[in-house]
Design a protein around this motif. Structure first.
Motif, PDB file in Angstrom:
ATOM      1  N   ARG A 135      36.691  48.237  42.460  1.00 55.14           N
ATOM      2  CA  ARG A 135      36.220  48.097  43.817  1.00 55.14           C
ATOM      3  C   ARG A 135      36.141  49.713  44.471  1.00 55.14           C
ATOM      4  O   ARG A 135      36.979  50.404  43.991  1.00 55.14           O
TER       5      ARG A 135
ATOM      6  N   ARG B 217      36.243  49.343  50.247  1.00 56.95           N
ATOM      7  CA  ARG B 217      36.293  47.949  50.119  1.00 56.95           C
ATOM      8  C   ARG B 217      37.879  47.775  50.216  1.00 56.95           C
ATOM      9  O   ARG B 217      38.293  46.659  50.641  1.00 56.95           O
TER      10      ARG B 217
ATOM     11  N   TRP C 230      32.730  41.437  51.676  1.00 55.54           N
ATOM     12  CA  TRP C 230      34.133  41.688  51.064  1.00 55.54           C
ATOM     13  C   TRP C 230      35.251  40.643  51.055  1.00 55.54           C
ATOM     14  O   TRP C 230      35.819  40.204  50.298  1.00 55.54           O
TER      15      TRP C 230
ATOM     16  N   ASP D 125      36.510  38.632  47.845  1.00 52.30           N
ATOM     17  CA  ASP D 125      38.034  39.037  47.641  1.00 52.30           C
ATOM     18  C   ASP D 125      38.909  38.030  48.081  1.00 52.30           C
ATOM     19  O   ASP D 125      40.073  38.315  47.595  1.00 52.30           O
TER      20      ASP D 125
ATOM     21  N   LYS E  49      28.726  43.887  55.491  1.00 52.59           N
ATOM     22  CA  LYS E  49      29.169  44.181  54.294  1.00 52.59           C
ATOM     23  C   LYS E  49      30.675  43.748  54.145  1.00 52.59           C
ATOM     24  O   LYS E  49      31.248  43.373  53.205  1.00 52.59           O
TER      25      LYS E  49
END
Length: 282
Positions: free
Chosen positions: A12, A16, A49, A53, A45
Motif C-alpha cells: 500500500r 493509504r 481505503w 482495508d 479515495k
C-alpha cells in the motif's frame, strides 16, 4: 538481479497507510473528509481505503465477528438445518432452450414474424431494393419523413371532409365478407362437383351462383370524425417535431461551416415553416 518481494510485504502507498493510522488513533471519531483534507487526497479515495482495508474490523474486531456470527445464525434459523436444494422444481420447463440446457430444442421464434430475426437471404427483391435505396444521410431521412407525414396528413383531412359532407348521421365503420370453400383431392372430383351443381340448377333445386355473407358495422359519424381529428393532431405534432429537428440540423451545419449569414436564412425559413404550421392548425 532484483530481490523478489515477500508475499507478506505491504504494497500500500504511504498515504493509504497514514490514513488508516489516523483513523485508528482517533478511534473512528475523525471524519473521513477531515482525514482527506489532512493528507490532501480526494475524500472518495479515503472511503475506498476504509472499505478495502477493513478499518472498522480493525477498530473493533469482536464487534465485527459477532455481527457475522449473528448473520449466519439468522440465515440458518430461517431456512433450517437442512440445506436447500438448488435448481428448479421437478417438471419445470421455464429454462428449456436456455444456457442451462444447451442441447435442448430452442423455442420456435418464427411463429410470429414480429419477433423473428431478419436475415438478408430471407428478404424478397422488393425489400432488398427498399433497404438499398434508403438514404444514409440524416437530413434526407428527415425530409423523407416529413413528406410521408404530409401525405398521411392529407389523407386524414380528406377522410374528415368526406364524413363531414355526408348527410347520413351514421357511416360504415367495418365490413367483413365470408364465404364457404370446398377443397378437392383431384381435378376429377372438382369436375364431378361442378356437374352435380349444374344439374341441380337446371332442375330448379338450386339458384345459380355462390353464396357469401357480409358483416357490416356502422358508427356515428361524429365519433369517427373525432377519432380522425385526434389522429390528425398526432400526425401534425410528429411532423412539426421533424421540421424542428431538420431546422436545428441546418443551423448546426451552418455553425460548423462558419456561415453566419446562412444561419439567419435557415432560422428565418424554420420560423416561417413553424408559423405556417401554427396558422394551419388554427
Amino acid at each position: 538481479m532484483p530481490t523478489p518481494r515477500s508475499p507478506n510485504v505491504d504494497k500500500r502507498s504511504d498515504e493509504r497507510k497514514q490514513a488508516e493510522k489516523i483513523y485508528l488513533e482517533s478511534k473512528g471519531s475523525l471524519k473521513l473528509v477531515e482525514i482527506a483534507e489532512k493528507l490532501k487526497v480526494p475524500a472518495n479515495k479515503v472511503r475506498k481505503w476504509k472499505s478495502m482495508d477493513g478499518w472498522e474490523a480493525k477498530l473493533s474486531p469482536t464487534k465485527a465477528d459477532n455481527g457475522k456470527k449473528k448473520q449466519v445464525e439468522r440465515s440458518t434459523s430461517d431456512k433450517g438445518s437442512v440445506p436447500r436444494k438448488r435448481g428448479a422444481p421437478k417438471g419445470n420447463k421455464n429454462a428449456v432452450g436456455g444456457r442451462g440446457n444447451p442441447n435442448a430444442k430452442p423455442p420456435d421464434a418464427t411463429k410470429h414474424g414480429g419477433y423473428s430475426a431478419v436475415y438478408w437471404d430471407t428478404l424478397d427483391e422488393d425489400e432488398k431494393n427498399l433497404i438499398e435505396d434508403m438514404p444514409k444521410d440524416e437530413e434526407e431521412l428527415l425530409i423523407e419523413q416529413i413528406q410521408l407525414f404530409s401525405v398521411r396528413e392529407r389523407r386524414i383531412m380528406k377522410a374528415i371532409n368526406k364524413y363531414r359532407n355526408s348527410e347520413s348521421p351514421v357511416a360504415l365503420a367495418f365490413s367483413q365478407r365470408s364465404e364457404r370453400k370446398r377443397t378437392f383431392e383431384n381435378d376429377e372430383d372438382k369436375e364431378e362437383y361442378a356437374r352435380r351443381i349444374a344439374e341441380k340448377v337446371a332442375a330448379g333445386e338450386r339458384l345459380p351462383g355462390n353464396e357469401y355473407s357480409v358483416f357490416t358495422q356502422t358508427d356515428n359519424k361524429d365519433q369517427i370524425i373525432a377519432r380522425l381529428e385526434s389522429e390528425l393532431s398526432n400526425v401534425q405534432s410528429k411532423k412539426t417535431k421533424a421540421i424542428e429537428a431538420l431546422s436545428k440540423m441546418h443551423i448546426e451545419h451552418q455553425k460548423l461551416d462558419g456561415g453566419n449569414k446562412g444561419n439567419d436564412v435557415v432560422r428565418m425559413w424554420a420560423e416561417k415553416v413553424l408559423q405556417n404550421r401554427r396558422d394551419s392548425d388554427g
